[in-house]
Structure formats: C-alpha cells, structure tokens
Design a protein around this motif. Structure first.
Motif, PDB file in Angstrom:
ATOM      1  N   THR A   1      -2.323 -11.474  -2.337  1.00 23.36           N
ATOM      2  CA  THR A   1      -2.900 -10.828  -1.160  1.00 23.36           C
ATOM      3  C   THR A   1      -1.918  -9.815  -0.607  1.00 23.36           C
ATOM      4  O   THR A   1      -0.716 -10.095  -0.477  1.00 23.36           O
ATOM      5  N   LEU A   2      -2.402  -8.616  -0.288  1.00 23.56           N
ATOM      6  CA  LEU A   2      -1.561  -7.558   0.261  1.00 23.56           C
ATOM      7  C   LEU A   2      -0.804  -8.051   1.492  1.00 23.56           C
ATOM      8  O   LEU A   2      -1.367  -8.711   2.360  1.00 23.56           O
ATOM      9  N   LEU A   3       0.475  -7.712   1.575  1.00 20.39           N
ATOM     10  CA  LEU A   3       1.286  -8.062   2.736  1.00 20.39           C
ATOM     11  C   LEU A   3       1.313  -6.895   3.720  1.00 20.39           C
ATOM     12  O   LEU A   3       1.512  -5.741   3.326  1.00 20.39           O
ATOM     13  N   ALA A   4       1.103  -7.193   4.991  1.00 19.40           N
ATOM     14  CA  ALA A   4       1.155  -6.178   6.037  1.00 19.40           C
ATOM     15  C   ALA A   4       1.900  -6.746   7.237  1.00 19.40           C
ATOM     16  O   ALA A   4       1.967  -7.965   7.420  1.00 19.40           O
ATOM     17  N   ASP A   5       2.452  -5.862   8.064  1.00 20.23           N
ATOM     18  CA  ASP A   5       3.154  -6.322   9.252  1.00 20.23           C
ATOM     19  C   ASP A   5       2.175  -6.521  10.412  1.00 20.23           C
ATOM     20  O   ASP A   5       0.955  -6.400  10.237  1.00 20.23           O
ATOM     21  N   ALA A   6       2.695  -6.814  11.597  1.00 22.99           N
ATOM     22  CA  ALA A   6       1.845  -7.118  12.742  1.00 22.99           C
ATOM     23  C   ALA A   6       0.949  -5.953  13.134  1.00 22.99           C
ATOM     24  O   ALA A   6      -0.129  -6.149  13.708  1.00 22.99           O
ATOM     25  N   GLU A   7       1.366  -4.720  12.806  1.00 21.40           N
ATOM     26  CA  GLU A   7       0.558  -3.543  13.120  1.00 21.40           C
ATOM     27  C   GLU A   7      -0.417  -3.192  12.002  1.00 21.40           C
ATOM     28  O   GLU A   7      -1.146  -2.211  12.089  1.00 21.40           O
ATOM     29  N   GLY A   8      -0.405  -3.992  10.943  1.00 26.05           N
ATOM     30  CA  GLY A   8      -1.304  -3.743   9.823  1.00 26.05           C
ATOM     31  C   GLY A   8      -0.749  -2.804   8.772  1.00 26.05           C
ATOM     32  O   GLY A   8      -1.441  -2.454   7.809  1.00 26.05           O
TER      33      GLY A   8
ATOM     34  N   ALA B   1       0.813  -1.216   0.000  1.00 26.13           N
ATOM     35  CA  ALA B   1       0.000   0.000   0.000  1.00 26.13           C
ATOM     36  C   ALA B   1       0.845   1.265   0.000  1.00 26.13           C
ATOM     37  O   ALA B   1       0.506   2.265  -0.628  1.00 26.13           O
ATOM     38  N   VAL B   2       1.977   1.233   0.715  1.00 29.76           N
ATOM     39  CA  VAL B   2       2.852   2.399   0.797  1.00 29.76           C
ATOM     40  C   VAL B   2       4.190   2.071   0.148  1.00 29.76           C
ATOM     41  O   VAL B   2       4.882   1.141   0.566  1.00 29.76           O
TER      42      VAL B   2
END
Length: 208
Positions: free
Chosen positions: A171-178, A154-155
C-alpha cells in the motif's frame, strides 16, 4: 558484497551505486550510452536486454539491482527488459532487487484501487509509465528468479540523504498531509538495507 547495478547512470541507479560504494561494497556499475563522468565503482557499458552479457556479469555478483527505466515512448519495452534480467539472474542463481514504480501499489484506504488508476497520485501524463510498472511487476511474479520488487512512493526525485524512511507493504505510503514522496538518495538507503538484511516480502514500498 559484490553488487551489479543495472542502469547505474540513472537518477536512482547512480544513487544506489554511490550508497553501495560508500558502504564498502564492490560495485559493478552497468550503464548504456556515454560513460558518466563521476560514476563510482567498476563502470561497464552494457545492454540490459542482452541475456548472455548479463549472465556473464552476474556470475561474479552476490546481488543485482535493476534500476532500469525506459526512454519516453519506449515504455512497452519494460517487460522484455526485466525478463531478460530475470533470466540471467535465475541462470546464475543471483538475487535481484528490482526498483520499479508506484503503479502496482494499492491506494491508502482503498485497496481495490491501484495507484496507476488513481488520478490523485498519477497525472494523465504519467499513466503510461505507471502502467508499465504494473506490467513489470506482473513479469516478476511469473518468473522463477529470486527477486524482490521495490515500489517507490508517488514522488521520487533527487534530494538529500537523511538515512531515514518508513517501510511498508503493498500500500502506498503517505504522510499526514497525504503527500507520498522520498528522495532518490534515501531510496538508495532502503535498497542497500534490503540487500544487506533481506526480508521475506516479495513486494514492498518505502516513503517518508
């Protein structure tokens, strides 16, 4: 490897050009507008929509990186631009890595919801360009060229090269904080890794 980078003066294209050059590849950096002062490789002014010009450039290339991005207000040109590049790539039988957008990715935990339609990741002012990336991927899927589509998280912004990243599917990858992000420098690392060691996925993403 001889690599043609289209959009080489942009945020992503310039990082891909530098990463490829640092790895010892022979780079043709294709840009529009004025010559960037620090662009490495063989810099050539070109028009990504000019199929004949692109075909001539691609004849000498082992691989192509499409890192084009439309100017604000010209998002509707994305399909025509990528189609012209794919046409040239299929004519010369050259593999092309398309650096697109996060819009076509699925939302984590909600596969029925594309990122383009998720305001948690795409603010209203970014929806036009996100929707353009969906159309861009659709154009790739309808084309017979040997392509692979890389969706960033996303960023995506300038930062530091860590040389590390996670690779995912659609699928979008995000860290533990989203948070879903990566630096342009590390996205370039992922692009070169794909060029040097191609995988089977036609559409993939990366992130921290």
């Amino acid at each position: 490897m001889k690599i043609a980078v289209i959009g080489a003066a942009g945020m992503v294209g310039s990082r891909v050009t530098s990463e490829a050059t640092d790895r010892g590849h022979d780079v043709t950096a294709v840009f529009r507008g004025e010559v960037p002062p620090s662009l490495p490789g063989n810099a050539i002014r070109g028009d990504a929509t000019d199929r004949d010009q692109m075909s001539k450039l691609f004849t000498e290339a082992d691989a192509i990186v499409a890192a084009t991005r439309p100017r604000p207000g010209q998002e509707g040109t994305v399909t025509a631009t990528i189609t012209a590049l794919l046409d040239a790539a299929v004519e010369t039988r050259t593999r092309i890595v398309v650096i697109g957008g996060a819009g076509p990715l699925q939302t984590p935990g909600r596969p029925e919801l594309l990122v383009v339609d998720n305001p948690d990741y795409v603010a209203p002012e970014w929806r036009i360009i996100a929707a353009a990336s969906v159309a861009q991927l659709d154009a790739c899927r309808e084309h017979p060229a040997d392509w692979v589509y890389l969706s960033p998280p996303a960023v995506l912004e300038p930062g530091h090269r860590t040389g590390t990243y996670r690779r995912g599917g659609t699928t979008l990858l995000a860290d533990a904080e989203g948070t879903s992000r990566i630096s342009a420098e590390d996205l370039a690392v992922a692009v070169l890794d794909e060029l040097e060691n191609p995988r089977e996925e036609k559409h993939f993403t990366v992130g921290y």
